[in-house]
Design an enzyme around this catalytic site. Structure first.
Site, mmCIF file in Angstrom:
data_model
loop_
_atom_site.group_PDB
_atom_site.id
_atom_site.type_symbol
_atom_site.label_atom_id
_atom_site.label_comp_id
_atom_site.label_asym_id
_atom_site.label_seq_id
_atom_site.Cartn_x
_atom_site.Cartn_y
_atom_site.Cartn_z
ATOM 1 N N ARG A 1 -2.593 -1.639 -3.551
ATOM 2 C CA ARG A 1 -3.739 -0.753 -3.402
ATOM 3 C C ARG A 1 -3.538 0.418 -4.363
ATOM 4 N NH1 ARG A 1 -4.247 4.066 0.635
ATOM 5 N NH2 ARG A 1 -6.365 4.712 0.178
ATOM 6 N N HIS B 1 -11.031 5.231 -0.596
ATOM 7 C CA HIS B 1 -11.024 4.391 0.606
ATOM 8 C C HIS B 1 -12.105 3.317 0.556
ATOM 9 C CE1 HIS B 1 -9.334 8.241 2.635
ATOM 10 N NE2 HIS B 1 -8.329 7.444 2.333
ATOM 11 N N ASN C 1 0.868 -1.168 0.000
ATOM 12 C CA ASN C 1 0.000 0.000 0.000
ATOM 13 C C ASN C 1 0.910 1.224 0.000
ATOM 14 O OD1 ASN C 1 -1.728 2.089 0.562
ATOM 15 N ND2 ASN C 1 -2.745 1.077 2.278
ATOM 16 N N ARG D 1 -4.615 18.346 2.566
ATOM 17 C CA ARG D 1 -5.593 18.701 1.542
ATOM 18 C C ARG D 1 -6.692 19.595 2.119
ATOM 19 N NH1 ARG D 1 -6.828 12.830 -0.157
ATOM 20 N NH2 ARG D 1 -4.665 12.156 -0.249
ATOM 21 N N ASP E 1 0.085 16.051 10.690
ATOM 22 C CA ASP E 1 -0.161 14.836 11.464
ATOM 23 C C ASP E 1 -1.047 15.135 12.670
ATOM 24 O OD1 ASP E 1 0.065 12.612 13.219
ATOM 25 O OD2 ASP E 1 1.991 12.069 12.311
ATOM 26 N N GLY F 1 -7.664 9.086 8.280
ATOM 27 C CA GLY F 1 -6.209 8.922 8.290
ATOM 28 C C GLY F 1 -5.595 10.232 7.843
ATOM 29 N N GLY G 1 -8.720 7.970 13.290
ATOM 30 C CA GLY G 1 -10.011 7.405 13.681
ATOM 31 C C GLY G 1 -9.873 6.306 14.712
ATOM 32 N N GLU H 1 -7.571 -3.199 5.004
ATOM 33 C CA GLU H 1 -7.585 -3.151 3.542
ATOM 34 C C GLU H 1 -6.660 -4.219 2.971
ATOM 35 O OE1 GLU H 1 -7.627 1.384 2.334
ATOM 36 O OE2 GLU H 1 -6.796 1.130 4.327
#
Lengths: 402, 290
Positions: free
Chosen positions: A91, A180, A7, A241, A283, A210, A333, A385
């Site tokens: 991924r 996601h 990933n 973002r 972060d 995340g 989360g 995932e």
């Protein structure tokens, strides 16, 4: 069959080596802070102690070389030789309308993934680097790509279309794709399993928080709406973002600051979000540390972040006409107690009641954090995932052999 | 052919731009200058250019570090033996270039493409200084290299089809620019046309038909040029424009290439454009119009 799941994110590579005989994880790990002088590699062979190494890893190729070295290491390794890896699963964030399901990597698939670079400027290039690095290190090993957009293909037209001239959809496939998907799919199914209730009976709001963050409304086990749009830029405020903003800002700022399209793209994707508001970090851990120390900019960033998340939960409660389950997953989360507390304490109108003690428990297991009286089940479900990717890779590669 | 390590000879404006662009595309670059001092200077200007991009949010700190990390400083041509391609971009001096190519011919294995970023010299003549002229080709980048996605690929008389097709693949698939094929001719397509247009603008100025400002506005607004012809000349460097026109005038022998008197005067006065802070317009040290 042993399958390596990769990933590759913009500055990290997560990996897991699966033995598909029993779906057991032989080893897993994470290369963090790629591109910085203090990259951290954490390698954990199952049942043995974790190894952490700090070194300078400037790019993905070097990161994967490092991973393969650790997997075959005489002390920390789990396989004798790289040849034991029979398939690699990757991924990939954006499958556009090309991919409605996972696919074998060939020239055609690579071309299509590359064509989608514009749509996922932070992620598809990173996935591509992962694919190329794996190819360089393990030639002739089949590779499979699993797309984050696939789960959201069930979104109805009224959710995935933008209210702009429809010719743009027909000509350029401008629509919402979400992301996601592998995680939202896994988490919503795991939530139903945890509650021991059929997923068809549940209205689930799944929060994947995340470094990238998205939120999905799941009805009957299907995604009916999700916060990320044509690209992973839309929706929630994220690490670097911006998330939702007035699109008129883009030409305005381009004109005022004399920016090119690439520059404004990079600004919104790499220089915005938590990083821009806090001025400290992208972060969440560093932001909540800042909040604890009374730093005003971190506090504002945290307020904005959680406020926007709460607004989305409210709007999806409306989209679903109610909500039975809210799930939290991914980095922040799963781990940020204060983030979940902040979001849930203003959802009382939905009947959400958080159990503060349960919320503070740290664990790698699915768990309930709402009180017995809460009308909405609030769960923390660690996402997986990688397992979904390993299963898809196994299925596709087996099909190849038979 | 596999392109991973590229040699760039010459650390001037074009060399810096090419080295930075290649490194930004993930390639390893060996940047060559004559002395360690000049090399450091070129490298520092690449860093300045990346800082400007950082200010404009175009890249991140990590990306800046990565790009710089891929550029290796080299003083001796002999160290280019491990390169997958070499691009020469020293000043437009035929003899100096021929010397570089003769040396490269000795250093690089005979299948390695040797490219020149010349904007007007004869590739055939450059190639004649080597034992393997079939691997010599022109790759003409346009300033600013990071922003202009076009490369003129110039075939000399003996350039092989493989050399051409591999160069085209390098330009289009590795560095993601459009490659146009040009047969050897003074000024190729881009310099020949743009220099003529600039020269015509200078005649218009000289004849008093319109002011410098108005000439530029007319072309910029009227024909959607990013810069008008005179500002464009300032940005290229008036000395380079003069040199290019002189060469084309000599080669073609046609009057239309004769450099305007205004241009000669400006160059003699040392007003070379952005790099000296003054040309037809005035500029600050960041190259912005005052």
């Amino acid at each position: 069959m042993k399958i390596l799941v990769i990933n590759a994110g913009s500055s990290s590579v997560k990996y897991q080596l699966y033995n598909m005989k029993d779906e057991s994880v032989l080893a897993k790990g994470l290369v963090e802070r790629i591109g910085m002088d203090s990259s951290i590699v954490t390698h954990k062979p199952t049942g043995r102690s974790e190894v952490t190494e700090v070194s300078e890893i400037l790019e993905h190729t070097a990161a994967i070389r490092k991973v393969l070295g650790l997997l075959t290491d005489s002390e920390h390794g789990v396989i004798g030789s790289i040849d034991e890896i029979e398939a690699v699963g990757h991924r990939v964030v954006h499958g556009g309308e090309f991919f409605s399901e996972s696919a074998l990597v060939d020239g055609d698939a690579k071309t299509k993934i590359r064509q989608l670079f514009d749509l996922a400027p932070l992620h598809n290039p990173a996935s591509m680097m992962g694919i190329k690095a794996a190819e360089a290190n393990m030639p002739n090993v089949p590779q499979v790509v699993v797309f984050d957009t696939a789960f959201h293909q069930t979104m109805p037209e009224h959710a995935y279309l933008y209210a702009i001239p429809r010719v743009l959809y027909h000509k350029h496939k401008v629509r919402r794709y979400g992301a996601h998907g592998t995680s939202h799919d896994f988490v919503s199914k795991a939530a139903a399993e945890f509650l021991n209730r059929p997923i068809e009976d549940l209205k689930i709001i799944s929060c994947h928080i995340g470094n990238g963050a998205s939120i999905t409304a799941v009805k009957d086990g299907h995604s009916i709406d999700t916060s990320m749009g044509m690209t992973p830029l839309e929706g929630l405020m994220m690490g670097t973002r911006s998330g939702d903003l007035d699109p008129a800002i883009v030409p305005y700022v381009m004109n005022k600051e004399d920016l090119t399209v690439n520059e404004v793209n990079s600004m919104l994707n790499k220089h915005s979000g938590l990083l821009a508001i806090s001025g400290i970090s992208s972060d969440m851990r560093e932001i909540t540390d800042g909040v604890a120390q009374g730093d005003a900019n971190s506090t504002l960033a945290f307020e904005m972040y959680t406020y926007r998340l709460r607004k989305y939960i409210g709007s999806y409660a409306a989209a679903l006409n109610g909500v039975d389950v809210i799930t939290f997953t991914a980095g922040a989360g799963e781990n940020s107690v204060v983030l979940r507390k902040k979001v849930c304490e203003n959802l009382t109108y939905l009947g959400v009641e958080l159990d503060e003690k349960l919320n503070e428990i740290r664990s790698g297991e699915p768990r309930r954090i709402s009180s017995a009286n809460s009308k909405v089940e609030v769960l923390v479900i660690p996402t997986n995932e990688e397992l979904v990717i390993a299963r898809d890779t196994f299925r596709i590669v087996q099909g190849l052999e038979s | 052919m596999y392109f991973k390590k590229i040699g760039v000879i010459g650390g001037g404006t074009m060399g810096q731009g090419i080295a930075e662009m290649l490194a930004a595309r993930g390639l390893d670059v060996l940047l060559v200058e004559k002395t360690p001092e000049r090399l450091e200077y070129s490298y520092s200007l690449i860093e300045t250019s990346l800082d400007k991009q950082l200010e404009k949010w175009a890249i991140t700190q990590a990306e800046k570090k990565l790009i710089l990390g891929r550029i290796q400083k080299v003083v001796h041509l002999a160290e280019l033996g491990s390169c997958d391609m070499v691009i020469e971009t020293i000043s437009e001096d035929l003899d100096a270039k021929k010397q570089v190519f003769a040396q490269l011919d000795q250093v690089c294995p005979n299948h390695i493409i040797l490219a020149s970023n010349t904007s007007s010299l004869s590739l055939t003549e450059l190639a004649s200084s080597t034992m393997y002229p079939e691997r010599v080709i022109g790759m003409h980048f346009i300033h600013p290299v990071g922003k202009v996605d076009l490369v003129e690929i110039i075939r000399g008389l003996k350039t092989s089809d493989t050399t051409f097709s591999e160069t085209k693949r390098f330009v289009e698939e590795v560095v993601h620019k459009k490659g146009v094929m040009v047969y050897e001719s003074p000024g190729f397509v881009t310099s020949r046309m743009i220099c003529l247009m600039i020269n015509e603008a200078l005649h218009i100025l000289q004849e008093g038909v319109a002011s410098a400002e108005d000439i530029d506005d007319a072309m910029r607004i009227g024909y959607q040029f990013q810069y008008g012809p005179l500002e464009m000349a300032d940005r290229f460097g008036l000395d380079s424009i003069l040199a290019a026109l002189d060469r084309m005038f000599r080669e073609f022998g046609e009057l239309k290439y004769r450099p305007s008197i205004v241009l000669k005067k400006m160059v003699r006065a040392g007003h070379l454009g952005v790099k000296t802070g003054e040309g037809f317009f005035k500029y600050d040290k960041d190259g912005d119009r005052i």
